[in-house]
Design an enzyme around this catalytic site. Structure first.
Site, PDB file in Angstrom:
ATOM      1  CG  ASN A  70      -0.237   0.028   2.052  1.00  0.00           C
ATOM      2  OD1 ASN A  70       0.044  -1.351   2.833  1.00  0.00           O
ATOM      3  ND2 ASN A  70      -0.095   0.461   4.058  1.00  0.00           N
ATOM      4  CB  CYS A  98      -3.829   3.378   8.690  1.00  0.00           C
ATOM      5  SG  CYS A  98      -5.259   2.832   7.181  1.00  0.00           S
TER       6      CYS A  98
HETATM    7  N1  PLP Z   1      -4.424  -4.395   3.362  1.00  0.00           N
HETATM    8  C1  PLP Z   1      -4.347  -3.082   2.351  1.00  0.00           C
HETATM    9  C2  PLP Z   1      -3.367  -3.584   1.668  1.00  0.00           C
HETATM   10  C3  PLP Z   1      -4.630  -1.722   3.048  1.00  0.00           C
HETATM   11  O1  PLP Z   1      -3.970  -1.030   2.364  1.00  0.00           O
HETATM   12  C4  PLP Z   1      -5.611  -1.847   3.726  1.00  0.00           C
HETATM   13  C5  PLP Z   1      -6.272  -0.429   3.589  1.00  0.00           C
HETATM   14  O2  PLP Z   1      -5.789   0.804   3.191  1.00  0.00           O
HETATM   15  C6  PLP Z   1      -6.686  -2.598   4.116  1.00  0.00           C
HETATM   16  C7  PLP Z   1      -5.646  -3.632   3.997  1.00  0.00           C
HETATM   17  C8  PLP Z   1      -7.428  -1.801   5.326  1.00  0.00           C
HETATM   18  O3  PLP Z   1      -8.256  -2.001   3.746  1.00  0.00           O
HETATM   19  P1  PLP Z   1     -10.127  -1.934   4.683  1.00  0.00           P
HETATM   20  O4  PLP Z   1      -9.859  -0.153   4.993  1.00  0.00           O
HETATM   21  O5  PLP Z   1     -10.578  -2.276   3.786  1.00  0.00           O
HETATM   22  O6  PLP Z   1     -10.348  -2.308   6.454  1.00  0.00           O
END
Ligand code: PLP
Length: 390
Positions: free
Chosen positions: A157, A331
């Site tokens: 991400n 996040c």
């Molecule tokens: N996994 C990855 C690689 C992400 O980039 C994200 C969110 O940024 C998530 C999981 C979490 O997804 P969600 O926001 O739908 O819970």
């Protein structure tokens, strides 16, 4: 409150954080906010046709991943999909169970594993090289008799770096270990063909692919039994109870339809061209590092560090200009800490704190790229000029 210009441009370059709902997706979900408000489990007129609509969405999502509709289960988000796999594969007795992951996973995997570790699970966190890639020999060497799962991110991400998923799947199969991949940032950005990849579980999230927040899905390969994370009314074949999120499910189905069209419409190529254009402009700035520059990345992400710049200051300056980018993962709450992904890639703290993530998407234009490149060049120069030796 950060300063904003009154009549400013608004350029969104943070599509990895979330995406706006596409007009055609909004149109598709409107009836489910008005006339089709019933409970899909109701056997009277209010619930009529809703189960069928859910199945139509499931079929579209399966088609976008080249798997069977019965292998797709709706969840509330990517985080839930990841939690479901990790917790259910382990079960309640965590003793003498081992999972392999990497140091560059999203927190939705790392924090879940940390929690399970506290309760007795053994976890191996594979290191990555300076490009963010694991060593496949090290993966193979880490597999033990009690290894029950390998969980490795598909596309990172923060950097967009794509993991060698095909080879990881082959290794997992060779040793008869289950393989989960968090494909939240890969889905909709590159083609994923589940017939060609030996993946057992795959997580996706709606709000990264132009559907609203609050919907996700988990692919579970046919024949694999996974305990439910949520028990209750028995929806989703008893594996994920809870009244179905009709709006989210319809939206994700529509996203899948758009993704299928994107495979052949040249969208990925167009996105890469725009990304490369911006990257080439930014490369004209001295003393920069682009994460994973020479390895395979998704076509929308640039993670770039500008030496001697604090990413927070640059992000704020760009926000003032109307440009939304992120410093580190959206996040992440500790803004003073270097991102765990960049740290694992060998960045020192100063270089890590100088990194911004620019992620392009459906509404990005050539003009946005031009304007953003100009503003970044201007602000990097300006911020550097404030330095004692600037
Ligand atoms: N996994 C990855 C690689 C992400 O980039 C994200 C969110 O940024 C998530 C999981 C979490 O997804 P969600 O926001 O739908 O819970």
């Amino acid at each position: 409150m950060e300063r904003e210009r009154i009549t400013m441009k608004k350029i969104y370059l943070d599509y990895n954080a979330t995406t706006p709902v596409l007009p055609e997706i909004f149109e598709a979900i409107k009836p489910y906010l008005t006339s089709k408000w019933g409970n899909p489990s109701s056997s009277h007129w209010a619930g009529e046709g809703l189960k069928e609509d859910i199945e139509k969405s499931r079929i579209k999502i399966a088609k976008s991943l080249n798997c069977q509709p019965e292998e797709i289960f709706f969840t509330s988000c990517g985080t839930e999909s990841n939690n479901w796999v990790l917790k259910s594969v382990c079960g309640f007795n965590l003793k003498n169970k081992h999972i392999i992951t990497t140091k560059v996973e999203h927190k939705a995997v790392l924090e879940t594993l940390k929690y399970l570790e506290k309760n007795g699970l053994e976890v191996t966190y594979l290191k990555v090289d300076k490009n963010g890639l694991i060593n496949l020999n090290e993966l193979e060497d880490s597999i033990k008799k009690n290894t029950i799962l390998i969980s490795i991110i598909f596309a990172n991400n923060e950097t967009g770096v794509i993991s060698p998923i095909k080879k990881i799947g082959e290794i997992a199969k060779k040793y008869k270990v289950l393989f989960h991949t968090d494909a939240v940032q890969a889905y909709g950005k590159i083609k994923i063909d589940l017939q060609k990849l030996k993946i057992d579980f795959l997580s996706i999230s709606g709000h990264k692919v132009y559907a609203p927040k609050g919907i996700g899905a988990l692919y579970i390969r046919k024949g694999i039994k996974l305990d439910p994370l949520l028990h209750g009314g028995g929806q989703e074949k008893g594996l994920r109870s809870g009244t179905e999120n009709m709006i989210g499910i319809i939206a994700l189905g529509k996203s899948a339809e758009i993704i299928i069209n994107d495979f052949s419409s040249g969208y990925f190529e167009k996105l890469k061209k725009l990304k490369d254009k911006l990257e080439n402009e930014l490369k004209k700035i001295d003393n920069i590092i682009i994460a994973g520059e020479n390895v395979s990345r998704v076509p929308n992400t640039i993670n770039i560090s500008f030496k001697n710049i604090e990413a927070q200051a640059l992000r704020k300056a760009l926000n003032y200009e109307g440009i939304a980018v992120s410093s580190g993962s959206a996040c992440s709450t500790d803004k003073e800490a270097i991102s765990h992904v960049l740290e694992a890639m060998g960045y020192d703290k100063i270089t890590g704190l100088a990194a911004i993530r620019i992620s392009l998407g459906k509404f990005t234009t050539e003009e946005d790229i031009q304007y953003t490149a100009e503003k970044i060049k201007y602000w990097v120069e300006r911020l550097r000029s404030f330095l004692p030796n600037g």
